[in-house]
Design a protein around this motif. Structure first.
Motif, PDB file in Angstrom:
ATOM      1  N   GLU A  80      -1.231  -9.512 -37.959  1.00 42.83           N
ATOM      2  CA  GLU A  80      -0.612  -8.477 -38.788  1.00 42.83           C
ATOM      3  C   GLU A  80       0.890  -8.725 -38.912  1.00 42.83           C
ATOM      4  OE1 GLU A  80      -1.883  -6.335 -40.647  1.00 42.83           O
ATOM      5  OE2 GLU A  80      -3.860  -5.777 -39.890  1.00 42.83           O
ATOM      6  N   VAL A  81       1.507  -9.180 -37.818  1.00 48.79           N
ATOM      7  CA  VAL A  81       2.937  -9.498 -37.833  1.00 48.79           C
ATOM      8  C   VAL A  81       3.163 -10.891 -38.402  1.00 48.79           C
ATOM      9  CG1 VAL A  81       4.989  -9.824 -36.409  1.00 48.79           C
ATOM     10  CG2 VAL A  81       3.387  -7.976 -35.876  1.00 48.79           C
ATOM     11  N   GLU A  82       2.356 -11.838 -37.969  1.00 51.00           N
ATOM     12  CA  GLU A  82       2.543 -13.230 -38.372  1.00 51.00           C
ATOM     13  C   GLU A  82       2.320 -13.447 -39.862  1.00 51.00           C
ATOM     14  OE1 GLU A  82      -0.100 -15.432 -35.857  1.00 51.00           O
ATOM     15  OE2 GLU A  82       0.831 -14.671 -34.017  1.00 51.00           O
ATOM     16  N   LEU A  83       1.521 -12.587 -40.488  1.00 43.95           N
ATOM     17  CA  LEU A  83       1.217 -12.727 -41.916  1.00 43.95           C
ATOM     18  C   LEU A  83       2.234 -12.027 -42.807  1.00 43.95           C
ATOM     19  CD1 LEU A  83      -2.652 -12.211 -41.961  1.00 43.95           C
ATOM     20  CD2 LEU A  83      -1.427 -14.305 -42.531  1.00 43.95           C
ATOM     21  N   SER A  84       3.258 -11.478 -42.244  1.00 45.33           N
ATOM     22  CA  SER A  84       4.251 -10.722 -43.014  1.00 45.33           C
ATOM     23  C   SER A  84       4.712 -11.504 -44.246  1.00 45.33           C
ATOM     24  CB  SER A  84       5.455 -10.393 -42.123  1.00 45.33           C
ATOM     25  OG  SER A  84       6.423  -9.689 -42.862  1.00 45.33           O
ATOM     26  N   GLY A  85       4.501 -10.906 -45.408  1.00 51.47           N
ATOM     27  CA  GLY A  85       4.919 -11.531 -46.661  1.00 51.47           C
ATOM     28  C   GLY A  85       3.948 -12.555 -47.214  1.00 51.47           C
ATOM     29  N   GLN A  86       2.876 -12.863 -46.488  1.00 52.44           N
ATOM     30  CA  GLN A  86       1.913 -13.881 -46.943  1.00 52.44           C
ATOM     31  C   GLN A  86       0.637 -13.201 -47.446  1.00 52.44           C
ATOM     32  OE1 GLN A  86       1.762 -17.647 -44.520  1.00 52.44           O
ATOM     33  NE2 GLN A  86       2.732 -16.339 -42.988  1.00 52.44           N
ATOM     34  N   ARG A  87       0.689 -12.662 -48.618  1.00 54.76           N
ATOM     35  CA  ARG A  87      -0.434 -11.900 -49.159  1.00 54.76           C
ATOM     36  C   ARG A  87      -1.564 -12.789 -49.662  1.00 54.76           C
ATOM     37  NH1 ARG A  87       3.050  -7.682 -52.931  1.00 54.76           N
ATOM     38  NH2 ARG A  87       4.161  -6.639 -51.226  1.00 54.76           N
ATOM     39  N   ASN A  88      -1.256 -13.991 -50.027  1.00 60.44           N
ATOM     40  CA  ASN A  88      -2.238 -14.870 -50.670  1.00 60.44           C
ATOM     41  C   ASN A  88      -2.775 -15.961 -49.759  1.00 60.44           C
ATOM     42  OD1 ASN A  88      -2.477 -13.965 -53.502  1.00 60.44           O
ATOM     43  ND2 ASN A  88      -0.277 -14.360 -53.555  1.00 60.44           N
ATOM     44  N   LEU A  89      -2.505 -15.866 -48.461  1.00 57.54           N
ATOM     45  CA  LEU A  89      -2.912 -16.946 -47.557  1.00 57.54           C
ATOM     46  C   LEU A  89      -4.429 -17.115 -47.533  1.00 57.54           C
ATOM     47  CD1 LEU A  89      -2.152 -19.132 -45.579  1.00 57.54           C
ATOM     48  CD2 LEU A  89      -2.087 -17.410 -43.756  1.00 57.54           C
ATOM     49  N   LEU A  90      -5.170 -16.030 -47.396  1.00 54.25           N
ATOM     50  CA  LEU A  90      -6.631 -16.130 -47.363  1.00 54.25           C
ATOM     51  C   LEU A  90      -7.168 -16.662 -48.684  1.00 54.25           C
ATOM     52  CD1 LEU A  90      -9.272 -15.701 -45.832  1.00 54.25           C
ATOM     53  CD2 LEU A  90      -9.295 -13.334 -46.666  1.00 54.25           C
ATOM     54  N   LYS A  91      -6.612 -16.220 -49.777  1.00 50.32           N
ATOM     55  CA  LYS A  91      -7.044 -16.687 -51.095  1.00 50.32           C
ATOM     56  C   LYS A  91      -6.884 -18.201 -51.207  1.00 50.32           C
ATOM     57  CE  LYS A  91      -6.264 -15.848 -56.032  1.00 50.32           C
ATOM     58  NZ  LYS A  91      -5.518 -15.022 -57.018  1.00 50.32           N
ATOM     59  N   GLU A  92      -5.761 -18.735 -50.733  1.00 52.14           N
ATOM     60  CA  GLU A  92      -5.522 -20.176 -50.788  1.00 52.14           C
ATOM     61  C   GLU A  92      -6.487 -20.920 -49.867  1.00 52.14           C
ATOM     62  OE1 GLU A  92      -3.466 -21.827 -52.885  1.00 52.14           O
ATOM     63  OE2 GLU A  92      -3.270 -19.834 -53.776  1.00 52.14           O
ATOM     64  N   THR A 121      -5.951  -6.711 -44.293  1.00 51.52           N
ATOM     65  CA  THR A 121      -6.686  -6.091 -45.400  1.00 51.52           C
ATOM     66  C   THR A 121      -6.078  -6.473 -46.741  1.00 51.52           C
ATOM     67  OG1 THR A 121      -7.392  -4.242 -44.013  1.00 51.52           O
ATOM     68  CG2 THR A 121      -7.429  -3.903 -46.390  1.00 51.52           C
ATOM     69  N   ILE A 122      -4.756  -6.507 -46.822  1.00 52.33           N
ATOM     70  CA  ILE A 122      -4.098  -6.903 -48.067  1.00 52.33           C
ATOM     71  C   ILE A 122      -4.499  -8.332 -48.443  1.00 52.33           C
ATOM     72  CG2 ILE A 122      -1.874  -7.385 -49.163  1.00 52.33           C
ATOM     73  CD1 ILE A 122      -2.535  -4.397 -48.902  1.00 52.33           C
ATOM     74  N   ASN A 123      -4.548  -9.234 -47.468  1.00 45.38           N
ATOM     75  CA  ASN A 123      -5.008 -10.604 -47.737  1.00 45.38           C
ATOM     76  C   ASN A 123      -6.429 -10.606 -48.278  1.00 45.38           C
ATOM     77  OD1 ASN A 123      -3.728 -13.485 -46.756  1.00 45.38           O
ATOM     78  ND2 ASN A 123      -2.603 -11.729 -45.959  1.00 45.38           N
ATOM     79  N   ALA A 124      -7.286  -9.769 -47.696  1.00 46.83           N
ATOM     80  CA  ALA A 124      -8.665  -9.681 -48.162  1.00 46.83           C
ATOM     81  C   ALA A 124      -8.724  -9.196 -49.610  1.00 46.83           C
ATOM     82  CB  ALA A 124      -9.467  -8.759 -47.254  1.00 46.83           C
ATOM     83  N   LEU A 125      -7.926  -8.185 -49.932  1.00 49.72           N
ATOM     84  CA  LEU A 125      -7.932  -7.640 -51.288  1.00 49.72           C
ATOM     85  C   LEU A 125      -7.453  -8.671 -52.305  1.00 49.72           C
ATOM     86  CD1 LEU A 125      -6.561  -4.013 -50.690  1.00 49.72           C
ATOM     87  CD2 LEU A 125      -8.922  -4.720 -51.066  1.00 49.72           C
ATOM     88  N   TYR A 126      -6.432  -9.433 -51.957  1.00 47.83           N
ATOM     89  CA  TYR A 126      -5.912 -10.436 -52.873  1.00 47.83           C
ATOM     90  C   TYR A 126      -6.896 -11.581 -53.080  1.00 47.83           C
ATOM     91  CZ  TYR A 126      -1.179  -8.611 -53.554  1.00 47.83           C
ATOM     92  OH  TYR A 126      -0.105  -7.852 -53.943  1.00 47.83           O
ATOM     93  N   ALA A 127      -7.759 -11.815 -52.097  1.00 50.71           N
ATOM     94  CA  ALA A 127      -8.711 -12.927 -52.178  1.00 50.71           C
ATOM     95  C   ALA A 127     -10.012 -12.546 -52.866  1.00 50.71           C
ATOM     96  CB  ALA A 127      -9.015 -13.443 -50.775  1.00 50.71           C
TER      97      ALA A 127
END
Length: 257
Positions: free
Chosen positions: A96-108, A132-138
């Motif tokens: 949750e902290v490490e992904l800060s600002g990386q919304r599209n990582l899972l999508k990539e 969850t935000i990463n999941a939504l973007y993917a």
């Protein structure tokens, strides 16, 4: 990309989210759909639910996020034909902290397995943080389990606001759709259940699945054996409900089986 990438999401815990992921995935796999579960919940219950206990998780989605492992090397085969899983780990809470600002990582990351699956189901954590935000973007769509209880609609309204924020964001996922709303822990003997159903169907109309998931002891017992409910007791009401949900899911999406 797969035909469908679906985030199963509700920021409230205990609504049947993980149970829905495990059993819908199993039902889809049983009808020939090559299915992948991504366990994004640090609790890791979806992983346990398909027979991958903590000590059998050689690599997890956390290792993939940390770029220590390629996504294909994190895929574990369940004991169920056509069903794979990328398991979770408690370390995922730190993401949750490490992904800060990386919304599209899972999508990539998912682009590396774009031809390998028909359907990917993402079990989101019971929060609206960066996982969850990463999941939504993917995802192509979101499936929302709603427990038939007093505060169901209040929680649902918060979730819909987050969904709207994502699709309105200039770099967001404007194609994200509501796959459906699923009523869970349905008890037809309880007047409140009927009241919640009426209200949810009034607000969301055709988005609400006709299938409802009943309160059923077999659904509760199955995870302790590392099994989806239909492999624990195929004839119980819970199994029949999830099989019907899979049929409705397939029909809604025009999937040929």
């Amino acid at each position: 990309m797969p035909k469908k990438i679906v985030s199963v999401i509700n920021q409230k815990g205990g609504v049947g989210k993980t149970t829905t992921v495990v059993n819908l995935a199993t039902s889809l796999a049983a009808i020939g759909q090559k299915t992948l579960i991504i366990d994004l919940d640090p609790q890791g219950n979806a992983s346990t639910g398909v027979g991958i206990p903590q000590n059998k998780r050689s690599s997890t989605i956390y290792n993939v996020f940390s770029k220590n492992v390629e996504i294909k090397d994190a895929i574990h085969h369940s004991g169920i034909s056509n069903l794979d899983i990328i398991p979770s780990a408690v370390e995922l809470a730190a993401a949750e902290v490490e992904l800060s600002g990386q919304r599209n990582l899972l999508k990539e990351i998912l682009k590396n397995i774009h031809n390998d699956y028909d359907i990917i189901l993402i079990d989101c954590p019971p929060s609206l943080g960066m996982l969850t935000i990463n999941a939504l973007y993917a995802s192509n769509s979101i499936l929302i389990p709603v427990q038939c209880e007093f505060f169901a609609l209040e929680g649902l309204s918060h979730l819909i606001k987050t969904y709207e924020t994502v699709i309105q964001n200039i770099d967001g996922n404007q194609d994200l759709e509501i796959e459906g709303v699923l009523l869970t822990m349905y008890d037809k003997r309880n007047n409140l259940t009927e009241e919640v159903e009426i209200e949810v169907r009034k607000v969301f109309g055709e988005a609400v699945y006709k299938t409802v998931i009943p309160r059923n002891i077999r659904i509760s017992e199955a995870p302790s054996y590392g099994l989806p409910v239909m492999m624990y007791d195929i004839a119980c009401p819970g199994s029949i409900a999830y099989i019907n949900l899979a049929k409705e899911f397939v029909q809604r999406n025009g999937i040929v089986i």
